[in-house]
Enzyme design. Structure first.
Site: not given
Ligand code: 5GP
Ligand code: ZN
Length: 111
Positions: A5, A31, A47, A84, A92, A95, A97, A99
């Site tokens: 992860c 982000d 996690h 999301n 995507t 884990h 999160h 935003h």
């Molecule tokens: P999701 O699409 O799962 O809601 O959001 C995942 C977010 O994680 C995306 O906005 C993406 O830009 C961010 N993200 C993915 N990998 C990394 C990383 O390695 N470092 C940081 N700081 N953000 C990440």
């Molecule tokens: Zn994790």
């Protein structure tokens, strides 16, 4: 900890990231691909794959109570929070999160 992860790796500092906030339960960091002038993620150190996996009210409280603490420090009064859950909802990274985005106008409903 889930060994593959990416956010666990950020928690464990295996992937470098500037934490903008940390306490014993959660961290926040900017982000990588910001969608607003301010765009950071708040994640639990433990996690959980998604909102569906959270197993205690304390875990929700730990994550969400950190948000106004961080925004107050950043002097942000208005912001969009997004969680999301699942691929079709745009998740995507599996884990959980939250935003937190600010610094521009946000449309509703979200696309
Ligand atoms: P999701 O699409 O799962 O809601 O959001 C995942 C977010 O994680 C995306 O906005 C993406 O830009 C961010 N993200 C993915 N990998 C990394 C990383 O390695 N470092 C940081 N700081 N953000 C990440
Ligand atoms: Zn994790």
């Amino acid at each position: 900890m889930s060994s593959d992860c990416i956010f666990c790796k950020i928690v464990n500092k295996e992937i470098p990231s500037n934490f903008i906030f940390e306490n014993d339960k959660v961290i926040a960091f900017n982000d990588l691909n910001p969608q607003a002038p301010v765009h950071f993620l708040v994640i639990p150190k433990k996690h959980y794959s998604s909102l569906n996996d959270i197993d205690s009210k304390e875990a929700f409280a730990d994550i969400f109570s950190a948000i106004p603490e961080i925004t107050k420090k950043l002097e942000i009064k208005e912001y969009r929070t997004v969680v999301n859950t699942g691929e079709s909802a745009g998740q995507t990274v599996f884990h959980i999160h939250v935003h937190v985005m600010a610094g521009r106008k946000f449309d509703w409903p979200a696309g």
